[in-house]
Structure formats: C-alpha cells, structure tokens
Design an enzyme around this catalytic site. Structure first.
Site, PDB file in Angstrom:
ATOM      1  N   ASP A 119       1.279 -15.552  -0.851  1.00 56.46           N
ATOM      2  CA  ASP A 119       0.908 -14.211  -1.289  1.00 56.46           C
ATOM      3  C   ASP A 119       1.882 -13.813  -2.390  1.00 56.46           C
ATOM      4  O   ASP A 119       3.097 -13.770  -2.169  1.00 56.46           O
ATOM      5  CB  ASP A 119       1.009 -13.251  -0.097  1.00 56.46           C
ATOM      6  CG  ASP A 119       0.449 -11.863  -0.379  1.00 56.46           C
ATOM      7  OD1 ASP A 119       0.189 -11.548  -1.555  1.00 56.46           O
ATOM      8  OD2 ASP A 119       0.292 -11.100   0.589  1.00 56.46           O
ATOM      9  N   HIS A 166      -5.043  -2.311   0.496  1.00 57.71           N
ATOM     10  CA  HIS A 166      -4.363  -1.098   0.034  1.00 57.71           C
ATOM     11  C   HIS A 166      -4.692  -0.793  -1.413  1.00 57.71           C
ATOM     12  O   HIS A 166      -5.102  -1.675  -2.176  1.00 57.71           O
ATOM     13  CB  HIS A 166      -2.851  -1.271   0.179  1.00 57.71           C
ATOM     14  CG  HIS A 166      -2.343  -2.581  -0.378  1.00 57.71           C
ATOM     15  ND1 HIS A 166      -1.924  -2.720  -1.680  1.00 57.71           N
ATOM     16  CD2 HIS A 166      -2.231  -3.806   0.189  1.00 57.71           C
ATOM     17  CE1 HIS A 166      -1.564  -3.984  -1.888  1.00 57.71           C
ATOM     18  NE2 HIS A 166      -1.740  -4.659  -0.773  1.00 57.71           N
ATOM     19  N   HIS A 222       1.771  -0.150  -2.515  1.00 57.57           N
ATOM     20  CA  HIS A 222       0.925   0.321  -1.420  1.00 57.57           C
ATOM     21  C   HIS A 222       0.714   1.827  -1.551  1.00 57.57           C
ATOM     22  O   HIS A 222       1.653   2.614  -1.395  1.00 57.57           O
ATOM     23  CB  HIS A 222       1.574   0.021  -0.059  1.00 57.57           C
ATOM     24  CG  HIS A 222       1.539  -1.422   0.314  1.00 57.57           C
ATOM     25  ND1 HIS A 222       2.534  -2.305  -0.044  1.00 57.57           N
ATOM     26  CD2 HIS A 222       0.626  -2.155   0.993  1.00 57.57           C
ATOM     27  CE1 HIS A 222       2.238  -3.504   0.403  1.00 57.57           C
ATOM     28  NE2 HIS A 222       1.086  -3.448   1.040  1.00 57.57           N
ATOM     29  N   GLU A 254      -6.940 -12.822  -0.457  1.00 53.00           N
ATOM     30  CA  GLU A 254      -6.742 -11.521  -1.093  1.00 53.00           C
ATOM     31  C   GLU A 254      -7.088 -11.574  -2.574  1.00 53.00           C
ATOM     32  O   GLU A 254      -6.755 -12.537  -3.270  1.00 53.00           O
ATOM     33  CB  GLU A 254      -5.290 -11.076  -0.930  1.00 53.00           C
ATOM     34  CG  GLU A 254      -4.975  -9.724  -1.555  1.00 53.00           C
ATOM     35  CD  GLU A 254      -3.540  -9.308  -1.348  1.00 53.00           C
ATOM     36  OE1 GLU A 254      -3.254  -8.099  -1.448  1.00 53.00           O
ATOM     37  OE2 GLU A 254      -2.685 -10.187  -1.081  1.00 53.00           O
TER      38      GLU A 254
END
Length: 291
Positions: free
Chosen positions: A85, A155, A163, A276
């Site tokens: 990530d 988010h 975020h 993601e």
C-alpha cells in the site's frame, strides 16, 4: 475542481500505478521487506513526487500500518499474503493505491478484494449514498466465502490530508454521506479469512504530527524539524535520522504532539487481502487516477 488540481491528482495517480506494479514485482520468496520499501519510496522521490505516507507492507493477518523498521531483517516466505500500500503526492494532492501479492495459493481471497473494489467503483457517481458502496463491497466479499473487515474503511482525500470524510465502509449500510462531483475518494476493501475485525498490535513504526508545540528535548526538536516538510502526513521511524530517536518519539507521543499507528491485524493464522484505487467523482461517474 480546478484544472491544475485535477492534473496534479492525475500525475500522482499515474506515478503511483507505475511504482505499485514495480514494487509488487520485487515481492518474492526470500526478498527483503526493507529493500522493497526502500525501492518503492526511492522510486517515488526519483520520479519527482512526494511520499504521502510510509509504504505499508503488511503480511498475512496484518491488514495495514506495517512498514519495515530501520534494521528490519524480515524476508518474504512461501505462503505469505502481502499487502503493498503506497501513497504518492504532488504538491499535496495524493494518490493512494494498494494490491495484494499472494506467495501462497489463495487466488479467491485476492479476487474478493479486487472484485469488491471494482464493483464499488462502478457505482460511484454524484447522488450515491456511501452506505450503498459498503453494501456492494460486502456482497462481493461474502459471496466468495470471506468476511469484509468491518472496522477499516476507504476515505476521502484532500491536499496534504490522507484521511477526511466521507469514510467508505466495507460493510452493508444505508444512507450516509452522498457523493458529490469533485470529491476525491480512496476505495479499499479488505477481505479476511478471520473474524472480519482488526485490532491494534504492539508493533508501531508509523507516526504523524498532530499539533505544533515547543519541546525541550533536543532530539525531539530535531525530529520535528525533520518532519516539518511532511505537512502533517505520516512518517516512519526509519525516516528519522536523530540520535536517541526512540526516546524522543516516546516523549512526543506522551506529550500528544505526535501519534503512532499500530499494525492492524485480524486473528493469528488468518489471511487478509486488500485492493485500492483513488478516484475523482465526475458529473456522471468517476475517473480512477491510479488505474
């Protein structure tokens, strides 16, 4: 959204996509976690971008917030399920993207998070309630025999802000915030073979500054000077080049100036996959910046 801001998001997204693919190719049995992390972050800088947060390399039941320590000796092992990530920013405009590298034989678990991400993205448009996206994510994951991680969410994103609202749930819901044109979102489903809930572990390698306040400890002042350019975005212990860094970090946490991000894990022996993308909501759908 102004054209120049849109362009920055798109440039960051293209770089993030490229570097994610290159980093994933380096994840193989016997490879060093620290070397992969350094490759990813050096690539971001070499491409002329900023590191939005320390690259997360989370193994097996760990879902998020693991990154190598400065002297990390861990290597990837056969059977590992590796979440990679990463975040790239251009003038604070962020692309957040992740994939799972399966060093074992669990293709369906990897497919679950990818299918959930893509199905949710297909539903993104102005007027759609956030709860609808969570329902879609949960359906795709559960239909493959796994559980969505209930206490992790996607988010919103903003300049130098990793975020912000709205949160994008991975569990069924109704209502909630309504998507609007110009919103920037990261949708990131997690599929688990465990309980579908993550908890804080003992390992803490990622931090971020919460407030600005004078400090007396010289090493703590030095850390704050080093991270000033982060504009509040997270940093890793290995990014700090200060003697007595552990003591200084502990003091800064105690004083509420920085916070730590413990590794988030499901139960031992379970496996978690993640997928993601970052997207910008348009007039009738969305544009995925990291695809």
């Amino acid at each position: 959204m102004k054209e120049e801001i849109f362009d920055r998001y798109m440039q960051a997204g293209a770089a993030a996509k490229k570097i994610l693919c290159e980093g994933a190719e380096r994840i193989r049995v016997g490879a060093s976690l620290l070397e992969v992390a350094e490759f990813v972050e050096n690539s971001i800088l070499d491409e002329g971008f900023g590191i939005a947060f320390p690259v997360n390399i989370s193994l097996n039941e760990a879902a998020a917030h693991d990154t190598p320590s400065p002297d990390d000796t861990r290597t990837f092992a056969k059977g590992d399920m590796v979440k990679l990530d990463l975040g790239v920013h251009l003038d604070g405009y962020i692309a957040d993207t992740a994939c799972t590298v399966d060093l074992g034989d669990q293709p369906l678990l990897c497919e679950a998070s990818i299918a959930a991400r893509d199905a949710a993205i297909a539903a993104v448009r102005p007027g759609v309630a956030i709860g609808t996206l969570g329902t879609i994510v949960a359906h795709e994951i559960k239909s493959r025999g796994f559980l969505p991680v209930a206490n992790l969410t996607g988010h919103g994103l903003d300049q130098y802000c990793l975020h912000k609202g709205p949160n994008v749930p991975n569990i069924p819901g109704s209502g909630g915030a309504v998507l609007e044109e110009g919103m920037v979102l990261a949708i990131e489903p997690f599929a688990s073979t465990g309980t579908g809930f993550v908890h804080d572990g003992r390992r803490e390698e990622i931090f971020s500054q919460q407030i600005r306040r004078p400090v007396r400890l010289p090493a703590a002042r030095k850390i704050l000077q080093e991270i000033e350019s982060r504009n509040g975005m997270p940093f890793a212990r290995r990014h700090v080049h200060v003697k007595s860094a552990d003591l200084a970090l502990s003091r800064l946490i105690h004083d509420g100036i920085i916070r730590s991000y413990p590794v988030l894990s499901d139960v031992p022996g379970s496996y978690v996959s993640q997928a993601e993308h970052t997207m910008i909501v348009t007039g009738d759908a969305c544009i995925v910046t990291t695809a």
